[in-house]
Design a protein around this motif. Structure first.
Motif, PDB file in Angstrom:
ATOM      1  N   VAL A 355       0.840  -1.208   0.000  1.00  0.00           N
ATOM      2  CA  VAL A 355       0.000   0.000   0.000  1.00  0.00           C
ATOM      3  C   VAL A 355       0.870   1.251   0.000  1.00  0.00           C
ATOM      4  O   VAL A 355       0.587   2.226  -0.709  1.00  0.00           O
ATOM      5  CB  VAL A 355      -0.951  -0.024   1.222  1.00  0.00           C
ATOM      6  N   ARG A 356       1.942   1.231   0.793  1.00  0.00           N
ATOM      7  CA  ARG A 356       2.829   2.398   0.816  1.00  0.00           C
ATOM      8  C   ARG A 356       3.473   2.637  -0.557  1.00  0.00           C
ATOM      9  O   ARG A 356       3.593   3.785  -1.005  1.00  0.00           O
ATOM     10  CB  ARG A 356       3.909   2.205   1.874  1.00  0.00           C
ATOM     11  N   ASP A 357       3.887   1.557  -1.217  1.00  0.00           N
ATOM     12  CA  ASP A 357       4.476   1.705  -2.549  1.00  0.00           C
ATOM     13  C   ASP A 357       3.465   2.266  -3.544  1.00  0.00           C
ATOM     14  O   ASP A 357       3.808   3.094  -4.401  1.00  0.00           O
ATOM     15  CB  ASP A 357       5.007   0.365  -3.041  1.00  0.00           C
ATOM     16  N   VAL A 358       2.216   1.802  -3.433  1.00  0.00           N
ATOM     17  CA  VAL A 358       1.177   2.297  -4.340  1.00  0.00           C
ATOM     18  C   VAL A 358       0.920   3.784  -4.115  1.00  0.00           C
ATOM     19  O   VAL A 358       0.781   4.574  -5.061  1.00  0.00           O
ATOM     20  CB  VAL A 358      -0.115   1.473  -4.148  1.00  0.00           C
ATOM     21  N   SER A 361       3.460   5.990  -5.657  1.00  0.00           N
ATOM     22  CA  SER A 361       3.331   6.125  -7.107  1.00  0.00           C
ATOM     23  C   SER A 361       2.164   7.014  -7.517  1.00  0.00           C
ATOM     24  O   SER A 361       1.935   7.209  -8.706  1.00  0.00           O
ATOM     25  CB  SER A 361       3.179   4.743  -7.746  1.00  0.00           C
ATOM     26  N   GLY A 362       1.413   7.522  -6.532  1.00  0.00           N
ATOM     27  CA  GLY A 362       0.354   8.481  -6.832  1.00  0.00           C
ATOM     28  C   GLY A 362      -1.027   7.896  -7.014  1.00  0.00           C
ATOM     29  O   GLY A 362      -1.952   8.616  -7.386  1.00  0.00           O
ATOM     30  N   HIS A 363      -1.230   6.625  -6.723  1.00  0.00           N
ATOM     31  CA  HIS A 363      -2.550   6.012  -6.871  1.00  0.00           C
ATOM     32  C   HIS A 363      -3.343   6.132  -5.572  1.00  0.00           C
ATOM     33  O   HIS A 363      -2.776   6.213  -4.478  1.00  0.00           O
ATOM     34  CB  HIS A 363      -2.408   4.541  -7.257  1.00  0.00           C
ATOM     35  N   GLY A 396      -8.816   0.126 -12.636  1.00  0.00           N
ATOM     36  CA  GLY A 396      -9.719   0.881 -11.780  1.00  0.00           C
ATOM     37  C   GLY A 396      -9.073   2.171 -11.321  1.00  0.00           C
ATOM     38  O   GLY A 396      -7.855   2.266 -11.167  1.00  0.00           O
ATOM     39  N   CYS A 397      -9.883   3.174 -11.078  1.00  0.00           N
ATOM     40  CA  CYS A 397      -9.340   4.474 -10.680  1.00  0.00           C
ATOM     41  C   CYS A 397      -9.087   4.544  -9.175  1.00  0.00           C
ATOM     42  O   CYS A 397      -8.368   5.423  -8.709  1.00  0.00           O
ATOM     43  CB  CYS A 397     -10.300   5.597 -11.088  1.00  0.00           C
ATOM     44  N   GLN A 398      -9.639   3.645  -8.429  1.00  0.00           N
ATOM     45  CA  GLN A 398      -9.458   3.643  -6.976  1.00  0.00           C
ATOM     46  C   GLN A 398      -9.529   2.200  -6.486  1.00  0.00           C
ATOM     47  O   GLN A 398     -10.337   1.405  -6.967  1.00  0.00           O
ATOM     48  CB  GLN A 398     -10.542   4.495  -6.296  1.00  0.00           C
ATOM     49  N   VAL A 399      -8.676   1.844  -5.500  1.00  0.00           N
ATOM     50  CA  VAL A 399      -8.575   0.470  -5.034  1.00  0.00           C
ATOM     51  C   VAL A 399      -8.738   0.449  -3.519  1.00  0.00           C
ATOM     52  O   VAL A 399      -8.254   1.343  -2.813  1.00  0.00           O
ATOM     53  CB  VAL A 399      -7.216  -0.159  -5.425  1.00  0.00           C
TER      54      VAL A 399
END
Length: 495
Positions: A355-358, A361-363, A396-399
């Protein structure tokens, strides 16, 4: 030959007898070898600990000697009296006119090592000391002055926080150093581990008795277990032999010991997993072979036209496509065959890192820690979750990720808020190189192998990967892993 025949005649002919004999000999051999290794290791550790403790003790004693040397002679007795009134320091300190004679202490390896180390450290730090004596004495033999006074002759508050005299006496180290002519400083203290002599004996009576009882208990229990499990082994052996030869598998009996029933169930599950694995690999490489026909045919048709720049460019494009497909197939096999031992995984830590990596990356991603652990292969499970998470981020735009636990399974749900998947396409999502139209637009570098890899990993954990459209829109991927108990001898807590 006669001796050999006579020895062979003593060997039991039954499987139970032979297993019992081999187990007894093996357990005894391992027990003796383990005890020898353990004893040697304990001796090494004891010597290392005593040497280190004695070195620190020598530094402390040298500091005390330097302190009293720096004091005027008339102040030394006053400082000692103040120490005693406050309950003492690390050392019981006294001033004497000469060395106090001690009752000889039985020499042992560890006590001799401690005395030598303390003596060496003090001599190195204070080479000007004229005379130095270091020795051990038991509390009842300790003398504090030349008049013969001992522990029982001084107030308890002088020694009760420094020396151990009850309920179990510990050896006391006595350090005597000549400060000036006719003036000696007397220091008495304990080693950091007061009972270091007892710890250095790996073959004490109680330990030997415990080892013998353990050996006897292991042998008796092993004999009972061997006798219990040898009866239904013939059926399991026949089933394994038939499976290895590709024939029909005879039905295994549903009666017997718990260990046999677990083994029979594990054999059946193993057979299913192997069969499924073979089918999946065949399907994968059949698909690869089919998809390679078209670019290979184009390469053959354009091989005669390499002088043309456009044709040459197209030729290179086909080569790149062929190379990508081959690499994808090899990567699929590699990612599915991760050899690890199952261990306890804290899902909050494992998923939290992803989650931190995501987020970096701006997601947009949401995850609520659950405090749940699961028994799995760490790298394999990480690969499966990563594949599903990457799909969700691409499409998807949000996870959002959630983890729940029931009595039967632990569920890891990964949901995206994208367009979802047509219902008629859900059944084909695990097929190699299958990518939907919106997937091709948002992820040009993908090859359509991620979901198949994730499913193989989850199934290898005896779990289930469920793909479905989420209520309210979006797509939902759920990993369900069975709840298991980790054995005591397996490393716990992978972070």
């Amino acid at each position: 030959m006669r001796l050999q025949q006579r020895l062979l005649s003593w060997i039991p002919q039954s499987l139970l007898g032979r297993l019992s004999l081999v187990m007894l000999a093996g357990v005894m051999l391992v027990q003796f070898a383990g005890n020898a290794i353990w004893a040697a290791q304990m001796r090494r550790e004891a010597r290392t600990e005593v040497r280190t403790a004695a070195e620190h003790l020598g530094h402390s004693a040298a500091s005390s000697l330097r302190y009293f040397l720096s004091l005027p002679v008339n102040y030394r007795s006053l400082v000692i009296q103040q120490f005693r009134e406050m309950g003492g320091t690390r050392f019981f300190v006294n001033l004497t006119d000469g060395p106090v004679q001690m009752t000889p202490f039985a020499e042992e390896e560890l006590s001799t090592l401690a005395v030598q180390q303390v003596h060496k450290v003090i001599q190195q730090e204070m080479p000007a000391i004229r005379q130095l004596q270091v020795s051990f004495a038991w509390p009842q033999d300790v003398r504090f002055s030349q008049d013969g006074s001992g522990i029982s002759d001084v107030p308890d508050k002088w020694v009760e926080h420094i020396l151990v005299t009850r309920p179990k006496p510990a050896p006391i180290m006595v350090i005597q150093a000549e400060l000036e002519s006719g003036s000696w400083l007397y220091l008495a203290t304990l080693m950091p581990n007061p009972y270091f002599l007892n710890d250095g004996d790996p073959f004490s009576g109680d330990r030997v008795l415990l080892q013998l009882l353990t050996l006897l208990a292991v042998f008796v229990l092993s004999l009972l277990v061997v006798r219990w499990i040898t009866r239904p082994l013939a059926a399991l052996s026949s089933a394994a032999d038939a499976f290895g030869q590709g024939g029909s598998i005879p039905a295994l009996p549903d009666t017997g010991s718990k260990e046999f029933l677990n083994t029979a169930r594990a054999f059946a599950l193993m057979r299913e997993r192997i069969q499924r694995y073979i089918e999946d690999r065949e399907r994968l490489f059949v698909s690869i072979s089919h998809d390679l026909r078209t670019p290979i045919m184009r390469l053959k048709l354009r091989a005669e036209l390499l002088d043309d720049d456009v044709t040459r460019s197209e030729f290179h494009d086909d080569l790149d496509e062929l190379d990508m497909m081959v690499k994808g197939a090899l990567q699929c096999v590699k990612d599915s065959d991760i050899h690890e031992n199952p261990t306890a995984i804290r899902l909050d830590v494992l998923i939290g890192r992803m989650v931190r990596d995501v987020k970096l990356s701006g997601h947009a991603i949401a995850f609520e820690p659950s405090g749940i652990e699961v028994i799995a292969k760490p790298l394999a499970l990480k690969r499966a979750i990563s594949n599903l998470l990457n799909n969700a981020l691409h499409y998807g735009c949000q996870v959002s990720i959630s983890v729940i636990q029931t009595k039967q399974y632990v569920e890891i749900a990964i949901r995206d808020h994208g367009p979802g998947v047509p219902e008629q396409a859900l059944a084909t999502l695990f097929d190699p190189y299958v990518r939907l139209e919106h997937g091709r637009q948002s992820n040009q570098s993908g090859m359509g192998l991620g979901l198949g890899i994730a499913r193989d990993i989850v199934q290898a954990h005896q779990g289930e990967l469920i793909l479905q459209n989420a209520p309210g829109g979006g797509f939902l991927a759920c990993i369900r892993l069975p709840v298991q108990v980790l054995p005591d001898n397996v490393l716990h807590d992978f972070s």
